[in-house]
Design a protein around this motif. Structure first.
Motif, PDB file in Angstrom:
ATOM      1  N   SER A 280      11.467  -4.027  -5.100  1.00 32.67           N
ATOM      2  CA  SER A 280      11.123  -2.656  -5.470  1.00 32.67           C
ATOM      3  C   SER A 280      10.013  -2.086  -4.598  1.00 32.67           C
ATOM      4  N   LEU A 281       9.464  -2.893  -3.696  1.00 37.41           N
ATOM      5  CA  LEU A 281       8.446  -2.382  -2.768  1.00 37.41           C
ATOM      6  C   LEU A 281       9.044  -1.243  -1.950  1.00 37.41           C
ATOM      7  N   THR A 282       8.393  -0.102  -1.990  1.00 35.03           N
ATOM      8  CA  THR A 282       8.905   1.071  -1.288  1.00 35.03           C
ATOM      9  C   THR A 282       8.534   1.006   0.193  1.00 35.03           C
ATOM     10  N   PRO A 283       9.213   1.787   1.041  1.00 31.52           N
ATOM     11  CA  PRO A 283       8.821   1.851   2.450  1.00 31.52           C
ATOM     12  C   PRO A 283       7.357   2.260   2.635  1.00 31.52           C
TER      13      PRO A 283
ATOM     14  N   TYR B 171       4.516   0.122   4.443  1.00 34.81           N
ATOM     15  CA  TYR B 171       3.656   0.651   5.510  1.00 34.81           C
ATOM     16  C   TYR B 171       2.194   0.322   5.215  1.00 34.81           C
ATOM     17  N   MET B 172       1.788   0.503   3.975  1.00 31.92           N
ATOM     18  CA  MET B 172       0.405   0.197   3.612  1.00 31.92           C
ATOM     19  C   MET B 172       0.134  -1.303   3.634  1.00 31.92           C
ATOM     20  N   LEU B 173       1.167  -2.101   3.395  1.00 34.19           N
ATOM     21  CA  LEU B 173       1.023  -3.553   3.524  1.00 34.19           C
ATOM     22  C   LEU B 173       0.740  -3.911   4.979  1.00 34.19           C
ATOM     23  N   ILE B 174       1.405  -3.236   5.907  1.00 34.73           N
ATOM     24  CA  ILE B 174       1.146  -3.430   7.332  1.00 34.73           C
ATOM     25  C   ILE B 174      -0.298  -3.063   7.658  1.00 34.73           C
TER      26      ILE B 174
ATOM     27  N   ARG C 170       3.385  -9.396  -4.296  1.00 32.41           N
ATOM     28  CA  ARG C 170       4.709  -8.863  -4.629  1.00 32.41           C
ATOM     29  C   ARG C 170       5.707  -9.167  -3.509  1.00 32.41           C
ATOM     30  N   PHE C 171       5.257  -8.989  -2.275  1.00 36.91           N
ATOM     31  CA  PHE C 171       6.118  -9.225  -1.113  1.00 36.91           C
ATOM     32  C   PHE C 171       6.583 -10.679  -1.070  1.00 36.91           C
ATOM     33  N   LEU C 172       5.644 -11.608  -1.250  1.00 36.52           N
ATOM     34  CA  LEU C 172       5.976 -13.026  -1.182  1.00 36.52           C
ATOM     35  C   LEU C 172       6.808 -13.484  -2.382  1.00 36.52           C
TER      36      LEU C 172
END
Length: 359
Positions: A195-198, A202-205, A188-190
């Motif tokens: 719409s990715l929430t903060p 954080y969980m992506l990190i 989703r990020f790439l």
């Protein structure tokens, strides 16, 4: 064994001329400094209360690489003795521009010199040069600007105990079917999903920190990309597109890609990478507020400084380690651009520590 011994002797013999050359250069520099200091003391005795010895000393120090940084203090002393001397403002301005690259301050001094001596052609020419450099610097800064926010926290009241259970959180991020499943989230990020929430960021990190490819310290590939950009922006972009596949979150990498596309006048592509930088910082803002009780999360210590810029701080040179919220923390003294107040900003380096020790 004999072969290794001979190799060591050979390398030592090769080093001797270099060491001798460096030693000779150091002695020459030391003599030049000693001679200048002696001359300065004599001039002070001959001209007590005059600006001239300070100005001459400042100009001479400015020409010696090892002493260049000291020159500024003597220009300031010269101005204390003669604050209406155009030559002091002129030489001080030239020094700041040529030796310190402090173009904004240099401009102020050269403007003062011009006001005091409007007929000085060299001062006018130097001022034009500084204005050109400032314009180029401003244009470059705009190309590299990744925005700012007045927000200092996006999860007030969130449980720090829950946010820092890194082993459990990594488990969630690596569990298929979970809404924080890293492969799904990074896709989703790439894809530019805004719409990715903060919280999801954080969980992506957290998920990225669990990957074997995560390295908290190596910027070798990013540095290589920057070197390529010196020859060809297109080559750097091609190299960067591959790096993003394995290092998608790094703000420096994404900022460089944003910069390259802006240089090529491709704003839509640049916007994608700008969004990635800001989304990553949103994840950091979810982690805390920078206090010792609620430190921000750090994935790379270098990125702490980019983050501080984003939230409106200017980092000082003071930083140290400590303990915050039950984890190792890096503490950076930073000045709030809005208030001018300098405070410690705390970063939880638990993920960096875990990566370093192989956990």
């Amino acid at each position: 064994m004999m072969k290794q011994y001979m190799v060591c002797i050979f390398l030592l013999l090769l080093a001797i001329p270099v060491l001798a050359k460096d030693d000779k250069s150091d002695r020459k520099n030391t003599k030049a400094v000693e001679k200048e200091e002696s001359s300065f003391e004599k001039n002070l005795r001959k001209n007590p209360g005059s600006a001239a010895p300070y100005l001459e000393h400042a100009n001479n120090l400015a020409a010696i690489n090892s002493e260049c940084a000291r020159a500024g203090g003597f220009y300031q002393l010269a101005l204390k003795y003669d604050s209406a001397n155009a030559a002091i403002y002129k030489d001080y301005g030239i020094y700041l521009a040529d030796r310190m690259r402090a173009y904004a301050t240099a401009k102020t001094l050269l403007l003062k010199a011009t006001a005091l001596a409007p007929g000085d052609a060299e001062t006018k020419q130097r001022l034009e040069t500084v204005n050109t450099l400032l314009a180029a610097q401003e244009a470059e800064n705009k190309l590299r600007d990744f925005g700012h926010t007045a927000t200092r926290e996006k999860n007030p009241g969130g449980s720090m105990a829950a946010l820092t259970k890194f082993d459990s959180l990594k488990g969630l991020a690596l569990t298929a079917g979970n809404r924080f499943f890293y492969p799904d989230q990074v896709a989703r990020f790439l894809a530019g999903d805004k719409s990715l929430t903060p919280e999801e960021m954080y969980m992506l990190i957290i998920g990225f920190s669990a990957r074997q490819s995560y390295n908290a310290f190596s910027y070798n590939d990013i540095n290589e990309m920057k070197m390529k950009a010196g020859n060809s922006i297109d080559e750097a972009i091609r190299f960067g597109l591959d790096l993003v596949k394995t290092n998608p979150l790094n703000p420096t990498l994404n900022r460089e890609m944003m910069y390259y596309y802006r240089k090529k006048n491709q704003p839509e592509e640049a916007e994608k990478y700008l969004a990635r930088v800001q989304q990553f910082f949103n994840g950091v803002l979810w982690s805390g507020n920078g206090s010792c009780d609620r430190p921000y999360i750090a994935l790379w210590s270098k990125e702490e400084y980019n983050f501080l810029t984003y939230i409106g701080y200017k980092a000082t040179e003071t930083h140290y380690m400590g303990q915050c919220a039950g984890h190792m923390a890096e503490i950076i003294e930073a000045t709030d651009n809005a208030s001018g107040k300098t405070d410690p900003v705390h970063f939880n380096v638990g993920l960096i520590y875990m990566q370093t020790v192989g956990k």
